[in-house]
Scaffold this motif. Structure first.
Motif, short mmCIF file in Angstrom:
data_model
loop_
_atom_site.label_atom_id
_atom_site.label_comp_id
_atom_site.label_asym_id
_atom_site.label_seq_id
_atom_site.Cartn_x
_atom_site.Cartn_y
_atom_site.Cartn_z
N SER A 22 0.73 -1.03 0.02
CA SER A 22 -0.06 0.13 -0.11
C SER A 22 0.92 1.18 -0.14
O SER A 22 0.58 2.21 -0.73
CB SER A 22 -0.94 0.15 1.27
N THR A 23 2.05 1.29 0.67
CA THR A 23 2.94 2.63 0.67
C THR A 23 3.49 2.46 -0.87
O THR A 23 3.46 3.74 -1.18
CB THR A 23 4.09 2.40 1.83
N LYS A 28 6.00 1.29 11.58
CA LYS A 28 6.89 -0.02 11.19
C LYS A 28 8.17 -0.13 11.66
O LYS A 28 8.86 -1.00 11.69
CB LYS A 28 7.00 0.14 9.60
C1 5RP Z 1 5.00 -7.14 0.40
C2 5RP Z 1 5.90 -6.00 1.31
C3 5RP Z 1 5.30 -4.82 1.92
O1 5RP Z 1 6.43 -3.89 1.47
C4 5RP Z 1 5.17 -4.68 2.90
O2 5RP Z 1 4.23 -5.76 3.24
C5 5RP Z 1 4.64 -3.22 3.50
O3 5RP Z 1 3.36 -3.12 3.06
P1 5RP Z 1 2.59 -1.85 3.34
O4 5RP Z 1 3.25 -0.79 2.51
O5 5RP Z 1 1.19 -2.21 2.60
O6 5RP Z 1 2.34 -1.81 4.73
O7 5RP Z 1 6.85 -6.64 1.89
O8 5RP Z 1 5.55 -8.13 0.29
#
Ligand code: 5RP
Length: 223
Positions: free
Chosen positions: A35-36, A126
């Motif tokens: 999503s990021t 995170k």
């Molecule tokens: C996908 C990943 C993503 O970078 C990780 O899960 C972070 O995701 P988001 O940006 O949705 O929090 O490793 O395999």
């Protein structure tokens, strides 16, 4: 998994848009998944005339890039990559990460290996001091699933099969709970030694070079 709030989305967007500063004219850009990264792809679309295109780490990102009219190249034909931009599920001050919440870890690790500079974009939720609160994804060849799970138990983890998920490579995911990962590089290598493991979501041997972390209003850069 933590609830996604609108301020968290604002933080993801701020971190993603900050990564655009690292993109130079004529580049083929390595693009992660999640999503990021979706915010990053949307921001990249605004400068698509300036770049040559992208290399993608998943079918999901490829689809979004193409929908914006950004050319997507096969990694084998792209040559050297200067920059790879991707998110993380957890990141430490040493820029070690857990990734793979979106099941794209293997292709992400391949593109990260090729890129000169890995830029991690993330909201501040995170950030952790020690990896392992987020269950560690491990991509496994389907017929090896039970064997790999038993070997992971011997290493002290609690593997759970991610039901209904097949990776872009046709494999399955075990999410490993209850790890307190004091030595991420060591564990990354140990897990990869288990026969049947394709790769694991520890990005420590090759961590990020730069992290752009936002709380929605303030952006900080770690390196
Ligand atoms: C996908 C990943 C993503 O970078 C990780 O899960 C972070 O995701 P988001 O940006 O949705 O929090 O490793 O395999």
């Amino acid at each position: 998994m933590a609830q996604t709030t609108s301020s968290q989305n604002q933080a993801k967007q701020q971190a993603a848009e900050a990564a655009i500063e690292f993109i130079q004219p004529g580049m083929i850009v390595g693009v992660g998944t999640g999503s990021t990264v979706n915010y990053f792809i949307d921001a990249l679309a605004n400068i698509k005339q300036e770049i040559e295109g992208a290399v993608s780490s998943s079918e999901e990102s490829t689809e979004r890039l193409k929908a914006h009219g950004i050319p997507v190249y096969d990694l084998n034909g792209a040559g050297a990559l200067q920059v790879y931009v991707d998110g993380a599920d957890e990141i430490t001050p040493q820029l070690h990460m857990i990734k793979g919440g979106g099941a794209a870890l293997t292709r992400e690790k391949i593109v990260a290996a090729v890129a000169e500079t890995f830029i991690c974009i993330a909201d501040e939720s995170k950030q952790v001091d020690v990896l392992g609160n987020f269950p560690l994804p491990v991509e496994v060849i389907p017929m090896a699933r039970s064997y790999v799970a038993r070997e992971i138990v011997k290493l002290g983890g609690d593997p759970v099969y991610r039901e209904g998920v097949v990776t872009d490579n046709g494999n399955v995911i075990l999410d490993v709970y209850n790890l307190h990962i004091e030595k991420p590089i060591e564990l990354e290598y140990k897990l990869n030694q288990i026969t049947g493991v394709v790769t694991n979501g520890l990005f420590a041997a090759r961590g990020a070079d730069i992290a752009l972390i936002s709380n929605g209003t303030t952006l900080k850069t770690l390196h």
